[in-house]
Design a protein around this motif. Structure first.
Motif, PDB file in Angstrom:
ATOM      1  N   ASP A  64      44.817 -12.040 -10.042  1.00  0.00           N
ATOM      2  CA  ASP A  64      43.893 -13.167 -10.173  1.00  0.00           C
ATOM      3  C   ASP A  64      43.305 -13.238 -11.574  1.00  0.00           C
ATOM      4  OD1 ASP A  64      44.265 -13.933  -7.541  1.00  0.00           O
ATOM      5  OD2 ASP A  64      42.482 -12.865  -6.815  1.00  0.00           O
ATOM      6  N   SER A 103      46.011 -14.285 -14.115  1.00  0.00           N
ATOM      7  CA  SER A 103      46.362 -15.705 -13.996  1.00  0.00           C
ATOM      8  C   SER A 103      45.266 -16.587 -14.582  1.00  0.00           C
ATOM      9  CB  SER A 103      46.651 -16.086 -12.546  1.00  0.00           C
ATOM     10  OG  SER A 103      45.486 -16.046 -11.755  1.00  0.00           O
ATOM     11  N   ASP A 104      44.003 -16.205 -14.386  1.00  0.00           N
ATOM     12  CA  ASP A 104      42.902 -16.966 -14.980  1.00  0.00           C
ATOM     13  C   ASP A 104      42.981 -16.968 -16.504  1.00  0.00           C
ATOM     14  OD1 ASP A 104      41.852 -17.570 -12.496  1.00  0.00           O
ATOM     15  OD2 ASP A 104      40.304 -16.009 -12.562  1.00  0.00           O
ATOM     16  N   ASN A 108      46.021 -19.094 -17.692  1.00  0.00           N
ATOM     17  CA  ASN A 108      45.775 -20.524 -17.519  1.00  0.00           C
ATOM     18  C   ASN A 108      44.717 -21.047 -18.496  1.00  0.00           C
ATOM     19  OD1 ASN A 108      47.675 -21.161 -15.530  1.00  0.00           O
ATOM     20  ND2 ASN A 108      46.359 -20.388 -13.924  1.00  0.00           N
ATOM     21  N   SER A 145      50.836 -23.326 -15.502  1.00  0.00           N
ATOM     22  CA  SER A 145      50.173 -22.969 -14.237  1.00  0.00           C
ATOM     23  C   SER A 145      51.145 -22.857 -13.072  1.00  0.00           C
ATOM     24  CB  SER A 145      49.062 -23.961 -13.915  1.00  0.00           C
ATOM     25  OG  SER A 145      49.594 -25.252 -13.723  1.00  0.00           O
ATOM     26  N   VAL A 158      52.786 -19.474 -13.435  1.00  0.00           N
ATOM     27  CA  VAL A 158      51.805 -18.423 -13.162  1.00  0.00           C
ATOM     28  C   VAL A 158      51.532 -18.344 -11.663  1.00  0.00           C
ATOM     29  CG1 VAL A 158      49.402 -17.728 -13.530  1.00  0.00           C
ATOM     30  CG2 VAL A 158      50.754 -18.565 -15.449  1.00  0.00           C
ATOM     31  N   ASP A 159      51.378 -19.498 -11.024  1.00  0.00           N
ATOM     32  CA  ASP A 159      51.125 -19.521  -9.588  1.00  0.00           C
ATOM     33  C   ASP A 159      52.294 -18.920  -8.811  1.00  0.00           C
ATOM     34  OD1 ASP A 159      48.705 -20.699 -10.100  1.00  0.00           O
ATOM     35  OD2 ASP A 159      49.337 -22.713  -9.518  1.00  0.00           O
ATOM     36  N   VAL A 192      52.063 -15.164  -9.102  1.00  0.00           N
ATOM     37  CA  VAL A 192      50.992 -14.634  -8.254  1.00  0.00           C
ATOM     38  C   VAL A 192      51.417 -14.669  -6.782  1.00  0.00           C
ATOM     39  CG1 VAL A 192      48.602 -14.958  -7.491  1.00  0.00           C
ATOM     40  CG2 VAL A 192      49.170 -15.146  -9.903  1.00  0.00           C
ATOM     41  N   ALA A 234      47.376 -18.475  -5.148  1.00  0.00           N
ATOM     42  CA  ALA A 234      47.156 -18.685  -6.576  1.00  0.00           C
ATOM     43  C   ALA A 234      46.766 -20.117  -6.880  1.00  0.00           C
ATOM     44  CB  ALA A 234      48.435 -18.321  -7.342  1.00  0.00           C
ATOM     45  N   ALA A 258      43.422 -20.804  -8.867  1.00  0.00           N
ATOM     46  CA  ALA A 258      43.472 -21.318 -10.242  1.00  0.00           C
ATOM     47  C   ALA A 258      42.762 -22.661 -10.364  1.00  0.00           C
ATOM     48  CB  ALA A 258      44.922 -21.448 -10.690  1.00  0.00           C
TER      49      ALA A 258
END
Length: 80
Positions: free
Chosen positions: A33, A36-37, A40, A48, A51-52, A55, A71, A75
């Protein structure tokens, strides 16, 4: 180091990471998490979807269902 030797080392590292994720799902999910934050935010969400997907793969490996905080939901609440 030859190509096949590098692939073998990478496969071994992936196996070790997978075992760690299964033994420590809370730590791994929290880290996923956070990472990914950061990604992004730094890319303004340009990647994104990739990345999602990554995740979601982490969640699948750790046994955490996407409905437990996937995710995409995470996000969109942070930095968007």
């Amino acid at each position: 180091m030859g190509l096949f030797a590098k692939a073998a080392v990478l496969a071994g590292a992936a196996g070790i990471a997978r075992r760690y994720a299964k033994k420590n799902p809370e730590k791994v999910n929290k880290l996923a998490d956070q990472v990914s934050d950061v990604i992004n935010r730094r890319t303004n969400g340009k990647y994104s979807s990739q990345v999602d997907a990554a995740v979601r793969g982490v969640r699948k490996t750790t046994g955490r269902r996407p409905s437990d905080g996937d995710a995409a939901g995470h996000a969109s609440g942070a930095g968007a």
